[in-house]
Design an enzyme around this catalytic site. Structure first.
Site, short mmCIF file in Angstrom:
data_model
loop_
_atom_site.label_atom_id
_atom_site.label_comp_id
_atom_site.label_asym_id
_atom_site.label_seq_id
_atom_site.Cartn_x
_atom_site.Cartn_y
_atom_site.Cartn_z
N ASN A 117 3.03 -6.61 -6.25
CA ASN A 117 4.46 -6.26 -6.24
C ASN A 117 4.90 -5.74 -7.60
O ASN A 117 4.39 -6.15 -8.63
CB ASN A 117 5.31 -7.48 -5.84
N HIS A 134 -0.13 -3.50 -9.84
CA HIS A 134 0.45 -2.17 -9.60
C HIS A 134 1.59 -1.84 -10.53
O HIS A 134 2.38 -0.95 -10.24
CB HIS A 134 0.91 -2.07 -8.13
N1 APR Z 1 6.48 -13.75 4.40
C1 APR Z 1 5.15 -13.46 4.31
N2 APR Z 1 4.61 -12.27 4.69
C2 APR Z 1 5.45 -11.35 5.19
C3 APR Z 1 6.84 -11.56 5.33
C4 APR Z 1 7.34 -12.82 4.91
N3 APR Z 1 8.65 -13.12 5.00
N4 APR Z 1 7.40 -10.43 5.86
C5 APR Z 1 6.40 -9.55 6.03
N5 APR Z 1 5.23 -10.10 5.65
C6 APR Z 1 3.90 -9.50 5.63
C7 APR Z 1 3.67 -8.44 6.67
O1 APR Z 1 3.19 -9.05 7.87
C8 APR Z 1 2.60 -7.58 6.01
O2 APR Z 1 1.30 -8.07 6.31
O3 APR Z 1 3.80 -8.83 4.39
C9 APR Z 1 2.87 -7.77 4.51
C10 APR Z 1 3.47 -6.55 3.84
O4 APR Z 1 2.52 -5.54 3.91
P1 APR Z 1 2.78 -4.14 3.15
O5 APR Z 1 4.17 -3.67 3.45
O6 APR Z 1 1.60 -3.29 3.47
O7 APR Z 1 2.79 -4.53 1.61
P2 APR Z 1 1.55 -4.83 0.70
O8 APR Z 1 0.43 -5.48 1.45
O9 APR Z 1 2.07 -5.54 -0.50
O10 APR Z 1 1.08 -3.37 0.25
C11 APR Z 1 0.08 -3.34 -0.75
O11 APR Z 1 0.27 -0.98 -0.90
O12 APR Z 1 1.56 0.75 -0.70
C12 APR Z 1 0.92 0.02 -1.64
O13 APR Z 1 1.50 -0.35 -3.87
C13 APR Z 1 1.89 -0.64 -2.57
O14 APR Z 1 1.69 -2.84 -3.49
C14 APR Z 1 1.71 -2.12 -2.28
C15 APR Z 1 0.35 -2.17 -1.63
#
Ligand code: APR
Length: 275
Positions: A117, A134
């Site tokens: 994040n 990141h």
């Molecule tokens: N608590 C826990 N998990 C949650 C919640 C919650 N309240 N709400 C959503 N999620 C989960 C979703 O199910 C999903 O698996 O959080 C995850 C978010 O996934 P992404 O939106 O893909 O985010 P992330 O995994 O952090 O992306 C990784 O990708 O695009 C790049 O740099 C960007 O840091 C990011 C990286």
């Protein structure tokens, strides 16, 4: 009916079952690594990366904006997208999951938080043994020279210009196709390869190299815990996949372990004071 509970406090008290063998494994663990993704900040009101962009940005795919090519093609658009995301983050604040991770860090002999994040909420909540894979949206750097820029003259330029070389300024975040800072990468991989317990929270595990970390830990003999309302690729290798939100599960985990809840209690106290 009193004021609406802050931080989803009611949800936090839902009966979240923490398995006994997980409690035992965590208590025995000397070295714990936690990987967080956008899901940890979802309950602060910051949209996860892959949720549909809202409003003006609904027409854009984030992956089309978070690249050096997009910035070179249209620096104003990319700068304004990050200014919009920064404004969302400035209106939000860490949630109970961030504070629960601070309590876990305080109670764990060797602890490293690896976050994907860029919102800075872990640091704001009090996490210190951490790396930002990141980058951080609050920091700005020169696109040409790469150094961090803390001040620049107010002009009509969008993006603003570097006061040292006149190059364009950009957010200090890692874009698709860019490398992750060596020190952060090495710390994350070394920790994953030598931990007893790896905890993946709120990440879709779709982006490398972060998505490799739980697999490396597993291969090196660590137990893996996933906390996510949805199934992900990590769910298949996890020893425990707790299907719940970060705010529902993390404070319940801290309490089930019998650890002090100073950060959680402080956050709830300040939230009550704010009402
Ligand atoms: N608590 C826990 N998990 C949650 C919640 C919650 N309240 N709400 C959503 N999620 C989960 C979703 O199910 C999903 O698996 O959080 C995850 C978010 O996934 P992404 O939106 O893909 O985010 P992330 O995994 O952090 O992306 C990784 O990708 O695009 C790049 O740099 C960007 O840091 C990011 C990286």
């Amino acid at each position: 009916m009193g004021a609406a509970p802050a931080f989803g406090a009611l949800r936090e008290h839902m009966a979240v079952h923490i398995p006994d063998d997980l409690i035992e494994a965590y208590r025995k663990a000397e070295r714990v690594v936690v990987l967080t993704g956008a899901g940890v900040s979802a309950e602060s009101g910051v949209p996860t990366f892959r949720e549909a962009q809202t409003g003006l940005w609904a027409q854009y795919d984030p992956r089309e904006l978070a690249t050096p090519q997009a910035f070179a093609r249209n620096p104003r658009l990319v700068w304004e997208w990050y200014a919009w995301r920064r404004s969302l983050i400035q209106k939000a604040r860490p949630n109970l999951a961030h504070y629960a991770l601070v309590d876990l860090e305080q109670a764990t002999p060797h602890f490293l938080l690896v976050t994907q994040n860029i919102d800075g909420f872990h640091w704001l909540a009090g996490s210190r043994d951490m790396v930002e894979l990141h980058g951080n949206i609050a920091r700005t750097k020169c696109f040409d020279e790469g150094h961090i820029v803390g001040w620049w003259p107010e002009t009509d330029d969008v993006p603003p210009r570097c006061p040292h070389c006149g190059g364009l300024l950009r957010p200090d975040v890692v874009w698709f196709g860019e490398g992750i800072p060596d020190h952060a990468l090495r710390a994350a991989f070394d920790a994953a390869a030598s931990c007893d317990l790896f905890v993946s929270i709120g990440t879709s595990a779709m982006v490398q190299p972060a998505a490799q970390l739980p697999l490396i830990a597993k291969r090196m003999g660590a137990k893996v815990l996933e906390i996510n309302p949805q199934q992900t690729a990590i769910s298949l290798v996890a020893d425990w996949a707790l299907q719940g939100t970060a705010v529902e599960v993390l404070p319940a985990l801290v309490r089930a372990l019998g650890f002090p809840t100073n950060a959680i209690d402080g956050a709830q106290q300040s939230s009550t004071n704010d009402e």
